[in-house]
Design a protein around this motif. Structure first.
Motif, PDB file in Angstrom:
ATOM      1  N   ILE A  22       2.712  -7.712   2.068  1.00  0.00           N
ATOM      2  CA  ILE A  22       1.968  -7.198   0.919  1.00  0.00           C
ATOM      3  C   ILE A  22       1.700  -8.349  -0.038  1.00  0.00           C
ATOM      4  CG2 ILE A  22       4.086  -6.562  -0.339  1.00  0.00           C
ATOM      5  CD1 ILE A  22       2.562  -4.197  -1.529  1.00  0.00           C
ATOM      6  N   ALA A  23       0.576  -8.281  -0.729  1.00  0.00           N
ATOM      7  CA  ALA A  23       0.229  -9.292  -1.723  1.00  0.00           C
ATOM      8  C   ALA A  23      -0.237  -8.604  -2.994  1.00  0.00           C
ATOM      9  CB  ALA A  23      -0.865 -10.226  -1.186  1.00  0.00           C
ATOM     10  N   ALA A  24      -0.017  -9.266  -4.124  1.00  0.00           N
ATOM     11  CA  ALA A  24      -0.482  -8.755  -5.416  1.00  0.00           C
ATOM     12  C   ALA A  24      -0.814  -9.939  -6.301  1.00  0.00           C
ATOM     13  CB  ALA A  24       0.575  -7.866  -6.075  1.00  0.00           C
ATOM     14  N   GLU A  25      -1.912  -9.841  -7.016  1.00  0.00           N
ATOM     15  CA  GLU A  25      -2.330 -10.945  -7.870  1.00  0.00           C
ATOM     16  C   GLU A  25      -2.676 -10.441  -9.264  1.00  0.00           C
ATOM     17  OE1 GLU A  25      -6.590 -12.249  -6.846  1.00  0.00           O
ATOM     18  OE2 GLU A  25      -5.829 -11.384  -4.972  1.00  0.00           O
ATOM     19  N   PRO A  26      -2.596 -11.308 -10.275  1.00  0.00           N
ATOM     20  CA  PRO A  26      -2.857 -10.894 -11.652  1.00  0.00           C
ATOM     21  C   PRO A  26      -4.237 -10.262 -11.795  1.00  0.00           C
ATOM     22  CG  PRO A  26      -1.866 -13.069 -11.622  1.00  0.00           C
ATOM     23  CD  PRO A  26      -2.182 -12.721 -10.194  1.00  0.00           C
ATOM     24  N   GLY A  27      -4.272  -9.186 -12.573  1.00  0.00           N
ATOM     25  CA  GLY A  27      -5.530  -8.510 -12.840  1.00  0.00           C
ATOM     26  C   GLY A  27      -5.929  -7.489 -11.806  1.00  0.00           C
ATOM     27  N   ARG A  28      -5.097  -7.312 -10.770  1.00  0.00           N
ATOM     28  CA  ARG A  28      -5.442  -6.384  -9.700  1.00  0.00           C
ATOM     29  C   ARG A  28      -4.260  -5.458  -9.409  1.00  0.00           C
ATOM     30  NH1 ARG A  28      -9.879  -7.600  -6.608  1.00  0.00           N
ATOM     31  NH2 ARG A  28      -8.937  -7.014  -4.602  1.00  0.00           N
ATOM     32  N   ILE A  29      -4.601  -4.278  -8.897  1.00  0.00           N
ATOM     33  CA  ILE A  29      -3.601  -3.264  -8.576  1.00  0.00           C
ATOM     34  C   ILE A  29      -3.560  -3.077  -7.064  1.00  0.00           C
ATOM     35  CG2 ILE A  29      -2.914  -0.849  -8.852  1.00  0.00           C
ATOM     36  CD1 ILE A  29      -4.480  -0.861 -11.518  1.00  0.00           C
ATOM     37  N   THR A  30      -2.380  -3.296  -6.496  1.00  0.00           N
ATOM     38  CA  THR A  30      -2.161  -3.050  -5.080  1.00  0.00           C
ATOM     39  C   THR A  30      -1.390  -1.748  -4.940  1.00  0.00           C
ATOM     40  OG1 THR A  30      -2.095  -5.417  -4.558  1.00  0.00           O
ATOM     41  CG2 THR A  30      -1.117  -3.910  -2.954  1.00  0.00           C
ATOM     42  N   CYS A  31      -1.942  -0.803  -4.215  1.00  0.00           N
ATOM     43  CA  CYS A  31      -1.297   0.497  -4.036  1.00  0.00           C
ATOM     44  C   CYS A  31      -0.626   0.573  -2.675  1.00  0.00           C
ATOM     45  CB  CYS A  31      -2.320   1.628  -4.161  1.00  0.00           C
ATOM     46  SG  CYS A  31      -2.784   1.997  -5.860  1.00  0.00           S
ATOM     47  N   VAL A  32       0.582   1.112  -2.674  1.00  0.00           N
ATOM     48  CA  VAL A  32       1.332   1.367  -1.452  1.00  0.00           C
ATOM     49  C   VAL A  32       1.357   2.876  -1.249  1.00  0.00           C
ATOM     50  CG1 VAL A  32       3.513   1.073  -0.236  1.00  0.00           C
ATOM     51  CG2 VAL A  32       2.772  -0.653  -1.904  1.00  0.00           C
ATOM     52  N   LEU A  33       0.719   3.321  -0.181  1.00  0.00           N
ATOM     53  CA  LEU A  33       0.583   4.745   0.090  1.00  0.00           C
ATOM     54  C   LEU A  33       1.465   5.140   1.266  1.00  0.00           C
ATOM     55  CD1 LEU A  33      -3.306   4.886  -0.113  1.00  0.00           C
ATOM     56  CD2 LEU A  33      -1.734   5.797  -1.826  1.00  0.00           C
ATOM     57  N   GLY A  34       1.787   6.418   1.317  1.00  0.00           N
ATOM     58  CA  GLY A  34       2.570   6.923   2.441  1.00  0.00           C
ATOM     59  C   GLY A  34       3.307   8.188   2.058  1.00  0.00           C
ATOM     60  N   ARG A  35       3.628   8.971   3.057  1.00  0.00           N
ATOM     61  CA  ARG A  35       4.399  10.184   2.815  1.00  0.00           C
ATOM     62  C   ARG A  35       5.850   9.833   2.477  1.00  0.00           C
ATOM     63  NH1 ARG A  35       5.321  12.563   7.171  1.00  0.00           N
ATOM     64  NH2 ARG A  35       4.416  11.061   8.634  1.00  0.00           N
ATOM     65  N   ASN A  36       6.631  10.818   2.102  1.00  0.00           N
ATOM     66  CA  ASN A  36       8.052  10.593   1.838  1.00  0.00           C
ATOM     67  C   ASN A  36       8.745  10.065   3.094  1.00  0.00           C
ATOM     68  OD1 ASN A  36       8.057  11.432  -0.835  1.00  0.00           O
ATOM     69  ND2 ASN A  36       8.428  13.577  -0.318  1.00  0.00           N
ATOM     70  N   GLY A  37       9.630   9.093   2.893  1.00  0.00           N
ATOM     71  CA  GLY A  37      10.408   8.573   3.999  1.00  0.00           C
ATOM     72  C   GLY A  37       9.719   7.522   4.841  1.00  0.00           C
ATOM     73  N   THR A  38       8.602   6.990   4.360  1.00  0.00           N
ATOM     74  CA  THR A  38       7.869   5.995   5.163  1.00  0.00           C
ATOM     75  C   THR A  38       8.232   4.557   4.808  1.00  0.00           C
ATOM     76  OG1 THR A  38       6.011   6.092   3.600  1.00  0.00           O
ATOM     77  CG2 THR A  38       5.897   7.523   5.546  1.00  0.00           C
ATOM     78  N   ALA A 200      -6.695   1.713  -7.355  1.00  0.00           N
ATOM     79  CA  ALA A 200      -6.414   0.637  -6.412  1.00  0.00           C
ATOM     80  C   ALA A 200      -7.538  -0.381  -6.313  1.00  0.00           C
ATOM     81  CB  ALA A 200      -6.130   1.212  -5.031  1.00  0.00           C
ATOM     82  N   ASP A 201      -7.164  -1.662  -6.290  1.00  0.00           N
ATOM     83  CA  ASP A 201      -8.068  -2.737  -5.888  1.00  0.00           C
ATOM     84  C   ASP A 201      -7.828  -3.076  -4.420  1.00  0.00           C
ATOM     85  OD1 ASP A 201      -9.325  -3.356  -8.493  1.00  0.00           O
ATOM     86  OD2 ASP A 201      -7.281  -3.862  -9.066  1.00  0.00           O
ATOM     87  N   ARG A 202      -6.547  -3.060  -4.029  1.00  0.00           N
ATOM     88  CA  ARG A 202      -6.151  -3.231  -2.637  1.00  0.00           C
ATOM     89  C   ARG A 202      -5.120  -2.156  -2.301  1.00  0.00           C
ATOM     90  NH1 ARG A 202      -7.285  -7.326   0.376  1.00  0.00           N
ATOM     91  NH2 ARG A 202      -5.363  -7.080   1.577  1.00  0.00           N
ATOM     92  N   PHE A 203      -4.890  -1.939  -1.019  1.00  0.00           N
ATOM     93  CA  PHE A 203      -3.917  -0.926  -0.635  1.00  0.00           C
ATOM     94  C   PHE A 203      -3.290  -1.274   0.704  1.00  0.00           C
ATOM     95  CE2 PHE A 203      -7.634   0.280   1.701  1.00  0.00           C
ATOM     96  CZ  PHE A 203      -7.159   0.843   2.874  1.00  0.00           C
ATOM     97  N   ILE A 204      -2.072  -0.765   0.892  1.00  0.00           N
ATOM     98  CA  ILE A 204      -1.468  -0.714   2.218  1.00  0.00           C
ATOM     99  C   ILE A 204      -0.946   0.700   2.419  1.00  0.00           C
ATOM    100  CG2 ILE A 204      -0.818  -3.156   2.151  1.00  0.00           C
ATOM    101  CD1 ILE A 204       2.117  -2.253   1.938  1.00  0.00           C
ATOM    102  N   LEU A 205      -0.970   1.161   3.645  1.00  0.00           N
ATOM    103  CA  LEU A 205      -0.488   2.488   3.983  1.00  0.00           C
ATOM    104  C   LEU A 205       0.658   2.334   4.967  1.00  0.00           C
ATOM    105  CD1 LEU A 205      -0.787   5.597   3.991  1.00  0.00           C
ATOM    106  CD2 LEU A 205      -2.501   5.321   5.780  1.00  0.00           C
ATOM    107  N   LEU A 206       1.809   2.914   4.614  1.00  0.00           N
ATOM    108  CA  LEU A 206       3.003   2.812   5.454  1.00  0.00           C
ATOM    109  C   LEU A 206       3.225   4.087   6.247  1.00  0.00           C
ATOM    110  CD1 LEU A 206       5.609   1.170   3.029  1.00  0.00           C
ATOM    111  CD2 LEU A 206       4.226   0.039   4.771  1.00  0.00           C
ATOM    112  N   GLN A 207       3.675   3.896   7.466  1.00  0.00           N
ATOM    113  CA  GLN A 207       4.136   5.009   8.288  1.00  0.00           C
ATOM    114  C   GLN A 207       5.318   4.512   9.108  1.00  0.00           C
ATOM    115  OE1 GLN A 207       1.687   6.548  11.568  1.00  0.00           O
ATOM    116  NE2 GLN A 207       2.100   8.607  10.802  1.00  0.00           N
TER     117      GLN A 207
END
Length: 231
Positions: A22-38, A200-207
């Motif tokens: 995962i990456a995050a930089e100033p001025g931007r929002i990185t969202c981490v998505l996923g159901r419970n327990g992921t 979100a500006d960027r996102f990752i989705l976990l499973q």
């Protein structure tokens, strides 16, 4: 900039994170998505040092912080708003905010007026005990407590959980406003897709502890993400 590469985290024999990057930089929002327990909360714990990773590397502002303790990361401008808020119910609002000052140098241990400008209700209730606040007000307090450290990296673990819609909108405006200042990188953990999509500006989705989808929000396939979140 935050860059976490190929993180693997275990709880005993349970493999909670599998080569997560995962990456995050100033001025931007990185969202981490996923159901419970992921693995979303496990990722936040890894980033702040609350749980050591088995392998992988975490760098922040060009420095390898993989082995640093949580308090050392906090001194480097990393702050976490934990899931469940974890405020001190018997302390007043003001005293709760003061607990966030610990990582700052002695001459900087003060609560800036900007905190109360972001959350006016906290100024009104500054002498009330944290446990007397509503769930939404407690969430605002938890965010404000993180902000008193003047972080350059803000991690928020499901800030909308159990919160009434009107305060969710207020929190969303604060998060976007902080990002727009351009001095803070933000990682937002969410399972509510609509809230995340707005910010979100960027996102990752976990499973199951793995990244299954990642990219810029502009290329977000809403149907694909919703499928992972509802299965």
């Amino acid at each position: 900039m935050l860059a976490a590469d190929n993180l693997n985290l275990y709880y005993g024999a349970s493999h909670a994170l599998r080569d997560v990057s995962i990456a995050a930089e100033p001025g931007r929002i990185t969202c981490v998505l996923g159901r419970n327990g992921t693995g979303k909360t496990s990722l936040m714990r890894a980033l702040v040092g609350q749980h050591a990773v088995r392998s992988g590397r975490i760098t922040w502002e060009g420095e390898d912080i993989t082995a640093l303790k949580p308090h050392d990361r906090a001194r480097r401008g990393i702050a976490l708003v934990p899931q469940g808020r974890e405020i001190f119910p018997r302390l007043t609002v003001y005293e709760n905010l003061q607990t966030g000052l610990a990582p700052l140098p002695r001459g900087e241990k003060r609560i800036e007026d900007d905190i109360f400008a972001l959350f006016p209700i906290l100024h009104e209730m500054r002498n009330r005990r944290g446990g007397d606040l509503s769930g939404g007000q407690q969430q605002q307090l938890a965010i404000a407590r993180a902000l008193v450290t003047r972080p350059r990296l803000l991690l928020l673990d499901e800030p909308t959980e159990g919160i009434q819609p009107s305060i969710i909108k207020d929190i969303g405006r604060v998060i976007r406003g902080l990002a727009n200042r351009g001095t803070m990188a933000i990682v937002l953990v969410e399972q509510y897709f609509d809230f995340a999509r707005e910010l979100a500006d960027r996102f990752i989705l976990l499973q199951r502890g793995e990244v299954v989808v990642a990219g810029d929000a502009s290329g977000l396939d809403s149907d694909e993400v919703r499928r992972y979140l509802t299965v």
